[in-house]
Scaffold this active site. Structure first.
Site, PDB file in Angstrom:
ATOM      1  N   SER A  85       0.836  -1.198   0.000  1.00 19.97           N
ATOM      2  CA  SER A  85       0.000   0.000   0.000  1.00 19.97           C
ATOM      3  C   SER A  85       0.877   1.256   0.000  1.00 19.97           C
ATOM      4  CB  SER A  85      -0.963  -0.039   1.189  1.00 19.97           C
ATOM      5  OG  SER A  85      -1.945   0.955   1.097  1.00 19.97           O
ATOM      6  N   ASP A  94      -9.627  -2.759  -6.721  1.00 16.98           N
ATOM      7  CA  ASP A  94      -9.141  -2.111  -5.504  1.00 16.98           C
ATOM      8  C   ASP A  94      -9.605  -0.657  -5.479  1.00 16.98           C
ATOM      9  OD1 ASP A  94      -7.707  -0.966  -3.419  1.00 16.98           O
ATOM     10  OD2 ASP A  94      -5.755  -1.693  -4.092  1.00 16.98           O
ATOM     11  N   HIS A 121      -8.036  -4.507  -1.804  1.00 12.89           N
ATOM     12  CA  HIS A 121      -6.828  -3.835  -1.323  1.00 12.89           C
ATOM     13  C   HIS A 121      -6.181  -4.686  -0.230  1.00 12.89           C
ATOM     14  CE1 HIS A 121      -4.203  -0.398  -0.806  1.00 12.89           C
ATOM     15  NE2 HIS A 121      -4.374  -0.462   0.510  1.00 12.89           N
TER      16      HIS A 121
END
Length: 407
Positions: free
Chosen positions: A216, A342, A371
Site C-alpha cells: 500500500s 481495488d 486492497h
C-alpha cells in the site's frame, strides 16, 4: 476446474429428470437449491476465477517469472463466498491468522535529530543460511498507518522464515510506540527516512543479498525511492503490493459515498490517532485542533501532511507522491501486484502503458482481490495469493536473480 459448459449440461439433465427426493414434498426445493448452486459455480468459474494479466515488455523478465514465480501465470481462485473487492478488503484483517513473530527492536537516529524504529526478525536458526553475514535480507514497508504487527507483515515474515531469510520492518516515525523527537512524521513522497534505513541495513550486512517489499503506502514510498535512485541502490529487486499509483485517482475513489463510509473516514481517524499522542511536540508547528477536525484523508493531508513537508498546495504533494510519475526511472527489477477492483487504487489508474516502457517493471493484475485482500480457499485463514506471490518472487530473486539482472 470443471468446465462451466459441462456443469450447465449436467444441470439441464438433472432438471429434466424431475428426480423426486421428498424435499418439500416434491423435490422442487432441492432442485432450485442445486440449480442455484450449479449456476453460481458456472458464474464463478467463467467470470470470477481468472488468470492475472502479466504486463512486462521484457521477454527475459517474463520467462524468469514464468519459470521461477509461476503463481503469476496461474488462475487465481478468490474465496468463492468473498470475492468482491470491498468485502475482501474489509474481511482480510479479521479472517487471516497472525503468525507469532519475535522481534528485536532497534532505534536509529536521523540527520534531523529524529528516530526510526526498526523491528528485526534475525532468523538465527536458519539452516539454509547459518552465516548471518550472507543471510538474504528482506526490508518490509507496511501501509499508511501499519506497523510490524500487521497480519500481512507477519505472514511475509513467516514465508521468509521458511526460506531461511532475515527480515527487517521499517516502521514510519511515531507509529510504533517510539517518541517523536522532532515535529515530523512521514509521507508517501519523502524518501529520506527510507534512504536512511536502506543505507543502515546494508552497512550492517554488506555481503548479504538485499531486497525490499512494500505494501500500500509502503509500496508507493518504495516506488518513489526507486524512481529517484534508479540503479544507484543496494537493493537487488523489489516487490510492490496494492500500491496507489495515482493519488488523485485514489483519493477521488475513496471519497465516493460508500467508500468514504467504509474506508476513508476510518483511515482518517487512524491517522489522527497516530499523531494525537505526539500532540505536545506537533502543536509547535500545527493547528492540531484543525487537524483533528479532518473527516477525510484529503482534509488531513491539506492541514497536516502537505504543510509538514513544505508543499505549496495539496495538489503539489499528491503529484509528487504518485509513483506513476516515477515509474520510467526505476532501475532494478520490480514486480507489482494490484487488483483492478481495488478502491484504493482504481484499475483505470494503473500505469499499464508506462510499465511497458520500462524493461525492469512487471505488473501482475488480478480481476479480484481488493486492497491487500487476495483471499483464496474456502476459509482463508493462512496463505493468501499475495503471500504466495511474495514467497515465490523473493525466492526467485535470491536464488536465481542472476538470470534477470542483465536485463
Amino acid at each position: 476446474a470443471m468446465d462451466w459448459q459441462v456443469l450447465t449440461r449436467e444441470l439441464s439433465l438433472y432438471l429434466e429428470s424431475q428426480v423426486r427426493v421428498g424435499f418439500f414434498g416434491s423435490g422442487v426445493g432441492l432442485s432450485l437449491v442445486l440449480g442455484f448452486g450449479v449456476a453460481y459455480a458456472c458464474y464463478y468459474l467463467n467470470s470470477i476465477a481468472k488468470k492475472p494479466q502479466l504486463v512486462a515488455s521484457n521477454d527475459r523478465f517474463c520467462r524468469f517469472l514464468e519459470e521461477y514465480c509461476p503463481v503469476v501465470t496461474e488462475t487465481y481462485y478468490p474465496t468463492i463466498w468473498c470475492w468482491e473487492g470491498r468485502v475482501q478488503t474489509l474481511l482480510r484483517p479479521f479472517i487471516t491468522s497472525r503468525p507469532q513473530v519475535q522481534y528485536r527492536n532497534e532505534l536509529i537516529k536521523t540527520a534531523d535529530g529524529g528516530q526510526i524504529s526498526l523491528d528485526w526478525f534475525d532468523n538465527n536458526d536458519s539452516s539454509y543460511y547459518p552465516d548471518a553475514s550472507t543471510r538474504p535480507t528482506v526490508l518490509l514497508l507496511p501501509g499508511l498507518t501499519g506497523t510490524s504487527k500487521e497480519s500481512y507483515i507477519l505472514h511475509m515474515i513467516h514465508q521468509s522464515e521458511t526460506l531461511g531469510y532475515r527480515c527487517v520492518v521499517f516502521n514510519n516515525r511515531g507509529i510504533a510506540g517510539e517518541e517523536l523527537l522532532t515535529p515530523r512524521t512521514y509521507c508517501a513522497a519523502n524518501t529520506e527516512d527510507l534512504e536512511t534505513v536502506i543505507h543502515h541495513v546494508h552497512s550492517l550486512h554488506p555481503s548479504a543479498p538485499f531486497m525490499a517489499a512494500g505494501v500500500s503506502m509502503g509500496g508507493m514510498l518504495l516506488l518513489n525511492y526507486l524512481g529517484k535512485t534508479g540503479r544507484d541502490t543496494p537493493l537487488m529487486a523489489a516487490a510492490i503490493f496494492s500500491a496507489g499509483w495515482n493519488v488523485f485517482e485514489s483519493i477521488e475513489s475513496l471519497e465516493k459515498p460508500l467508500n468514504w463510509l467504509l474506508f476513508n473516514y476510518y483511515l482518517t481517524t487512524c491517522l489522527q490517532s497516530s499523531i494525537s499522542r505526539h500532540r505536545q511536540i506537533l502543536e509547535k508547528l500545527f493547528d492540531m485542533d484543525l487537524v483533528m477536525k479532518a473527516r477525510t484523508i484529503r482534509e488531513f493531508d491539506k492541514q497536516f501532511t502537505s504543510v509538514m513537508f513544505g508543499y505549496r498546495s495539496i495538489d503539489d504533494y499528491y503529484e509528487d507522491a504518485s509513483p506513476c510519475r516515477k515509474l520510467k526511472s526505476v532501475g532494478i527489477p520490480v514486480l507489482c501486484l494490484n487488483s483492478v477492483d481495488d478502491v484504493f487504487s482504481p484499475g483505470h489508474a494503473i500505469p499499464v502503458e508506462a510499465a511497458k516502457q520500462n524493461a525492469n517493471v512487471a505488473l501482475v493484475l488480478t480481476s479480484c482481490g481488493g486492497h491487500i485482500g487476495f483471499l483464496e480457499g474456502i476459509w482463508p485463514r493462512k496463505c493468501t495469493y499475495m503471500d504466495r506471490v511474495f514467497k515465490q518472487f523473493v525466492q526467485a530473486v535470491f536464488e536465481h536473480g542472476n538470470k534477470i539482472f542483465s536485463i
